[in-house]
Design a protein around this motif. Structure first.
Motif, short mmCIF file in Angstrom:
data_model
loop_
_atom_site.label_atom_id
_atom_site.label_comp_id
_atom_site.label_asym_id
_atom_site.label_seq_id
_atom_site.Cartn_x
_atom_site.Cartn_y
_atom_site.Cartn_z
N ALA A 138 -4.51 1.63 0.84
CA ALA A 138 -5.05 1.17 -0.04
C ALA A 138 -4.94 2.60 -1.12
O ALA A 138 -5.20 3.76 -0.57
N PRO A 139 -4.55 2.40 -2.21
CA PRO A 139 -4.54 3.91 -3.45
C PRO A 139 -5.54 3.57 -3.59
O PRO A 139 -6.68 3.00 -3.81
N ASN A 140 -6.19 5.14 -3.75
CA ASN A 140 -7.82 5.60 -4.12
C ASN A 140 -7.87 4.87 -5.46
O ASN A 140 -8.86 4.87 -5.44
N SER A 141 -6.66 5.48 -6.56
CA SER A 141 -6.67 4.18 -7.87
C SER A 141 -7.72 3.14 -7.49
O SER A 141 -8.11 2.95 -8.67
N ASP A 172 2.34 9.95 -14.03
CA ASP A 172 1.87 10.86 -13.59
C ASP A 172 1.49 11.19 -12.29
O ASP A 172 1.33 12.44 -12.23
N THR A 173 1.66 9.92 -11.24
CA THR A 173 2.40 10.03 -9.93
C THR A 173 3.18 11.86 -9.52
O THR A 173 2.67 12.73 -9.16
N ILE A 227 2.46 -3.22 -6.05
CA ILE A 227 2.51 -2.17 -5.91
C ILE A 227 1.67 -1.19 -6.38
O ILE A 227 0.94 -1.13 -7.32
N SER A 228 1.65 -0.64 -5.30
CA SER A 228 0.13 1.04 -5.14
C SER A 228 0.34 1.72 -6.16
O SER A 228 1.57 2.40 -6.48
N HIS A 229 -0.85 1.86 -7.62
CA HIS A 229 -0.52 3.28 -8.49
C HIS A 229 -0.96 4.71 -7.98
O HIS A 229 -2.44 4.36 -8.24
N ALA A 230 -0.73 5.33 -6.99
CA ALA A 230 -1.21 6.39 -6.37
C ALA A 230 -1.58 7.64 -7.84
O ALA A 230 -1.23 8.27 -8.41
N ALA A 274 0.99 -0.99 0.35
CA ALA A 274 0.14 0.03 0.01
C ALA A 274 0.87 1.37 -0.26
O ALA A 274 1.92 1.40 -0.10
N LEU A 275 0.47 2.16 0.37
CA LEU A 275 0.93 3.34 0.01
C LEU A 275 1.33 4.09 1.74
O LEU A 275 0.40 3.54 2.76
N PHE A 276 2.32 4.88 2.28
CA PHE A 276 2.82 4.67 3.47
C PHE A 276 2.99 6.02 3.29
O PHE A 276 3.11 6.85 2.97
N ILE A 277 1.49 6.38 3.93
CA ILE A 277 0.56 7.87 3.99
C ILE A 277 0.49 8.21 5.73
O ILE A 277 -0.28 7.58 6.07
N ASP A 278 0.65 9.19 5.82
CA ASP A 278 0.56 9.55 7.34
C ASP A 278 1.11 8.94 8.25
O ASP A 278 0.41 8.44 9.24
N GLY A 279 2.26 8.62 8.41
CA GLY A 279 2.14 7.41 9.19
C GLY A 279 1.55 5.37 8.75
O GLY A 279 1.11 4.78 10.04
#
Lengths: 302, 481, 293
Positions: free
Chosen positions: B35-38, B220-221, B56-59, B26-31
């Motif tokens: 899962a990616p919104n996409s 694009d990310t 790998i997540s595509h953000a 997944a994406l590492f956001i805010d600790g």
């Protein structure tokens, strides 16, 4: 075509020590495993000049070493013998007798080993004595004092004269690199020895530290590489002194392989001058065969 | 794998037993791992055998926005934290990286194709050391900028390439955090894994949430990150083309940028050089990391009177290089990072041939699967050959001869790039003459491709601007008044 | 019989010479009463081109001069300016400046030149470093001039803005192409005459006059310019120039600044126009001391 001293001085390349250290470090990251390790260890045994060069050498000591030379570890069948034994001229006759009917060669140091501080006439007599007593190989020392005085022609001529005195015996020329101090000097001395008639070039007497460092051996191997590229003639290499572990010996072989190629991987062209290396190699071979780490108590120490 | 060897080296594979990888990242956001919104994932491929390693997540833009918001939210408290405390976090990260260095090295090699020898001995130690070096700066910034007020910039958007994935992450994150910025980092799409492992380490180190956010994806990310209005700083390492796109995108926005871009660096050998070490330098210069090095010594200039000798020695040395499985400890040249990059390199090789350049490649078998390229020389080329002018980013070296110092300086500088250069000569005064006149940010004299956390790195001209590493690397992340 | 005054022709300064603009165009500068004061060259793209060629030609030798010598030359400019102060003040008075403002403008300009003259042989000592790398190498970073710098002098400041941008550039071994203040070009041209009399080699400083709408984008997009400096221009203008500068990745600086303030001078103005170069060289250790065996 042998080069003159002035041509050698023009052609000898500069050596950057840090660059050499990096190259050597890279060689030392090579990993020798599995079948290539077994094969390599046996090659090492077969390249050893089993050596005793002490003031206290006796007939008994030399006799025992000569037996060990072709009975390295009889518990393991089909082990090779060492390449040669290396002794003082006074022991050549005895060694020759002990090793008759074997493949093991007799090497003798000469030329007022280890210092080389004797007149040329004495060195020639020293050499002829060893050859007449049956030495197959002569390990001479160069005159380091003369070299450091800048008398390169003297060093060159001396080697050429000893070569002549050797007759059929192969000549190994010891540079005693620990006294030459710089890799530039090691390279120059290598080129002088090669062109003056050396069959082998050898790092050290074993009496001076540092002795056969990988850096020094690498520098000498490059001299051999260049000579081969220029003339097509192979020169042998013998690092001596300080190589006491199987791992270091294998790294030396890797270095030979990468610098000179597989053709040099025989005892005709590469030797280790060592006294305790054989037993460490044997321990590794035992480990390979049995799967257990070995103990020195199970290997003879002659 | 070579032919006709009396004593072949048996394979000596680095173990992959001790590494831990998830099937999907997944994406590492805010600790947190989100899962990616996409909802989209893409595979990460091992270029050595084309096997699938992980998804790998595509953000997308929304994910980027979340990450930037998290970094913004974390900024006041992170920049307000006592600098000595910030330092301790960085030291912690450095230590955990050291503890996990073998795992990181193996993953780097699996994901990117570089030889384990390099990831183990170069990439990973340098990355750890980089954190260690900048950790110590955090509470000493006043000494770096005497008589100036030092403030962090804010949120840094960082985009890194696939050639040194973990090392570039360290180069970007460590100075940014030491100076009190927060970070959103995007690794390259072919090499996300060590950045994601670094995120795990950051988690383990207990870094406050949102200080470092790691988002994965494609161009694009990256573009969404560059164009995000709440980014204060863009740090980019990659191609000159993309660097220019970024410059255009941020013109007038007040975003600060450092760009570390392409190169076509000259490696110059004079006739008095320590020739065998120079040959090693040529090999390190162009075959290190399959030539995927922005500062690769890809243009060799040899003084004409020693050219034959140098080329003879170089060819001989190339015969002792092992090309093959990057996990083999004896491999010198591993896999090309991606199929795409292999195509690029191959197209340059065919252009070189078409333009009539003489080619040399050592005889050696390549693995059947995976992306591999033989080390390649183009001999007797001229400044006007395409392969001499354009960055190939592969193990391809062009060799030109020169007669005089002035000629070689002119030719070395005759390029839009200015990243690095090498000079080989035994003469001190000549070294300084050349190192002064070569228009390049890094000049290696009697050595090549050396890196160190204390040593600033970065280019002149179209190789980008700003420096990374050393005291000079701090300037990229601070506002001075 | 009253004497006929000899009027001054204001030409541009390129490569150490005072040509007229290639374009043959001019615009008239008027006094505060609206009387024509002078016809100033309205420079064109071709003038920019010629100026860049001259600046590039001069750059190598200027950078190679001893730093001490560059300092002496900058100080010499200050000396010559001091000597011709009244001429500059007169020009400003005719343009409507008060005596006090005119005086301050020129005094500060001289001070600024002296300030940067003193930096020439010092800045590199402060921004350089010896880097303690972990391998057997001597590693150091020093500064080098970026090369040829394009400058838009502050429009609101006839001399101080121009000198504040120009002095740190040339102190650091760069050569410059300056687009003078559009509204107040007279001081800029007279300053060129000062430069000409101050041992500044031809081409180190090149000064063009006239409207910016043609020259500025040409200069900002010129592929042989390494960096671009502007001050106090509009956001839109700055953005468009920044876009012009992208193609060869010129370093771009836009200062929003009051040049009369004390903090409008400093080391960082020199540093902005320097590249950091890092050099590595092996350090040989003696004997076999470093061997691992």
């Amino acid at each position: 075509m042998a080069k003159t001293i002035s041509q050698i001085l023009l052609d000898t390349p500069k050596v950057d020590k840090v660059g050499v250290e990096e190259r050597v470090a890279r060689i030392q990251t090579r990993s020798v495993k599995g079948p290539s390790k077994s094969q390599g260890l046996k090659m090492v045994l077969n390249m050893i000049d089993l050596t005793t060069l002490e003031g206290k050498d006796t007939q008994g000591k030399v006799r025992q070493m000569c037996y060990k030379a072709h009975h390295l570890h009889d518990a393991i069948p089909n082990l090779p013998a060492v390449a040669a034994v290396c002794v003082y001229p006074s022991m050549v006759k005895l060694a020759k007798k002990e090793l008759r009917n074997t493949q093991v060669k007799i090497a003798s140091v000469s030329t007022a080993f280890p210092s080389g501080q004797a007149p040329l006439e004495v060195k020639i007599i020293d050499t002829k004595f060893a050859v007449d007593n049956g030495a197959d190989e002569i390990d001479m020392v160069i005159s380091r004092g003369r070299f450091l005085q800048g008398e390169f022609q003297y060093v060159y001529d001396e080697i050429a004269q000893i070569k002549e005195a050797c007759g059929k015996a192969r000549l190994k020329v010891i540079l005693e690199t620990g006294e030459l101090a710089t890799l530039d000097n090691v390279r120059l001395a290598s080129d002088i020895a090669i062109h003056a008639g050396a069959d082998f070039i050898k790092t050290s007497t074993g009496k001076i530290q540092p002795a056969a460092t990988m850096q020094v051996t690498y520098t000498m191997l490059m001299a051999i590489q260049d000579h081969f590229a220029e003339t097509g003639n192979m020169i042998g290499m013998k690092p001596a002194g300080g190589i006491s572990t199987a791992k270091l010996a294998l790294h030396n072989l890797i270095m030979v392989k990468e610098v000179l190629g597989d053709d040099w991987l025989t005892n005709e062209w590469f030797r280790f001058g060592a006294s305790s290396l054989a037993n460490d190699v044997l321990m590794q071979i035992i480990k390979n065969e049995s799967g257990y780490y070995a103990s020195p108590d199970y290997i003879s120490i002659d | 794998m070579k032919n006709k060897e009396k004593w072949p080296l048996s394979p000596s594979m680095e173990s992959t037993q001790h590494i831990s990888l998830k099937k999907q990242y997944a994406l590492f956001i805010d600790g947190k791992w989100v899962a990616p919104n996409s909802g989209k994932y893409f595979p990460s491929i091992n270029p050595a055998d084309e096997s699938h390693i992980a998804d790998i997540s595509h953000a997308n833009e929304k994910d980027v926005d979340l990450a930037v918001r998290a970094a913004r939210k974390a900024f006041p408290s992170w920049s307000g934290l006592a600098p000595s405390e910030r330092a301790k976090y960085l030291f912690r990260i450095a230590r955990i990286m050291q503890e996990k260095s073998r795992e990181l090295a193996v993953i780097e090699t699996l994901d990117g194709g570089k030889p384990i020898r390099e990831s183990r001995d170069i990439d990973v130690p340098l990355a750890c050391n980089h954190f260690f070096y900048y950790a110590g700066w955090a509470d000493k910034l006043a000494y770096a900028f005497p008589n100036r007020q030092v403030e962090p910039l804010g949120v840094a958007g960082q985009i890194i390439p696939w050639n040194f994935p973990l090392l570039m992450a360290a180069w970007k994150i460590a100075p940014a955090l030491a100076t009190g910025n927060t970070v959103v980092l995007k690794p390259a799409e072919t090499t996300s894994l060590t950045a994601l492992k670094l995120a795990e380490i950051i988690e383990e180190a207990g870094l406050p949430k949102g200080v470092v956010n790691i988002i994965t994806g494609f161009g694009d990310t990256g573009s969404a990150l560059v164009n995000h209005p709440d980014i204060n700083k863009i740090a980019f390492t990659g191609s000159t083309n993309v660097g220019k796109i970024i410059q255009r995108a941020i013109a007038g926005t007040g975003k600060k940028a450092t760009l570390e871009l392409g190169g076509k660096s000259a490696n110059i050998i004079f006739d008095d050089a320590p020739i065998d070490q120079a040959v090693e330098g040529i090999v390190n210069g162009i075959f290190f990391n399959q030539g995927h090095v922005c500062c690769a010594g890809s243009r060799l200039f040899v003084q004409e009177n020693i050219a034959d000798k140098v080329i003879r020695k170089l060819k001989l040395r190339m015969k002792s290089l092992y090309v093959g499985n990057p996990l083999d400890k004896n491999t010198d040249i591993g896999a090309i990072n991606s199929k795409e990059q292999l195509k690029t390199i191959e197209s340059y090789i065919s252009i070189g041939k078409k333009e009539g350049a003489e080619i040399y490649q050592p005889a050696c078998d390549l693995p059947k699967k995976g992306f591999y390229c033989l080390p390649t020389l183009f001999l007797h080329v001229a400044q006007s050959h395409t392969v001499v002018q354009e960055e190939i980013f592969g193990p391809v070296l062009t060799i030109q001869t020169f007669r005089t110092i002035d000629e070689v300086i002119q030719k070395a500088n005759n390029t839009p790039y200015g990243l690095a250069a090498g000079v080989w000569t035994d003469k001190g005064s000549r070294i300084f003459n050349l190192t002064t006149k070569l228009k390049a940010g890094v000049v290696w004299a009697n050595t090549y491709n050396k890196f160190d956390p204390t040593s600033p790195f970065g280019g002149y001209k179209e190789s980008g601007f700003g420096r990374e590493g050393g005291i000079h690397g701090l300037a990229a992340y601070v506002k001075l008044s | 019989m009253s004497r006929i005054e000899v009027l001054k022709t204001y030409k541009v300064y390129i490569g150490g010479q005072f040509p007229r603009t290639e374009s043959g165009r001019y615009h008239t500068i008027t006094s505060k009463k609206g009387e024509p004061l002078a016809n100033v060259c309205l420079c064109s793209r071709k003038d920019v081109r010629n100026a860049v060629v001259a600046a590039r030609k001069a750059q190598g030798a200027w950078a190679e001069r001893a730093a001490f010598n560059r300092g002496q030359i900058l100080y010499r400019i200050a000396e010559m300016l001091e000597g011709r102060k009244s001429q500059f003040i007169e020009e400003l008075l005719s343009l409507g400046f008060t005596q006090k403002n005119a005086q301050t403008e020129i005094d500060l300009s001289i001070e600024r030149l002296v300030y940067y003259a003193g930096w020439c042989d010092k800045y590199n000592q402060i921004v350089s470093s010896v880097n303690p790398v972990s391998s057997a190498h001597f590693n150091f970073s020093t500064c080098e001039p970026m090369g040829v710098i394009g400058i838009i002098a502050d429009n609101n400041s006839p001399l101080l803005g121009l000198i504040s941008s120009l002095a740190p550039a040339i102190a650091g071994g760069n050569t410059v192409v300056v687009l003078s203040s559009v509204d107040y070009p007279l001081n800029a041209v007279t300053f060129a005459e000062v430069l000409h009399a101050s041992d500044v080699p031809g081409g180190v400083v090149n000064i063009l006059t006239g409207s910016l709408h043609e020259t500025a984008p040409t200069l900002a997009s010129h592929m042989d310019i390494n960096a671009f400096v502007a001050s106090n221009i509009s956001h839109e203008f700055s953005t468009s120039l920044q876009l012009n500068a992208v193609d060869n990745l010129k370093r771009f600086f836009h200062y929003t600044i009051d040049w009369n303030q004390q903090n409008s001078q400093g080391l960082h103005f020199i540093g902005d126009l320097q590249e950091v170069k890092t050099t590595w060289h092996p350090i040989e250790q003696i004997g076999g001391a470093t061997s691992s065996y």
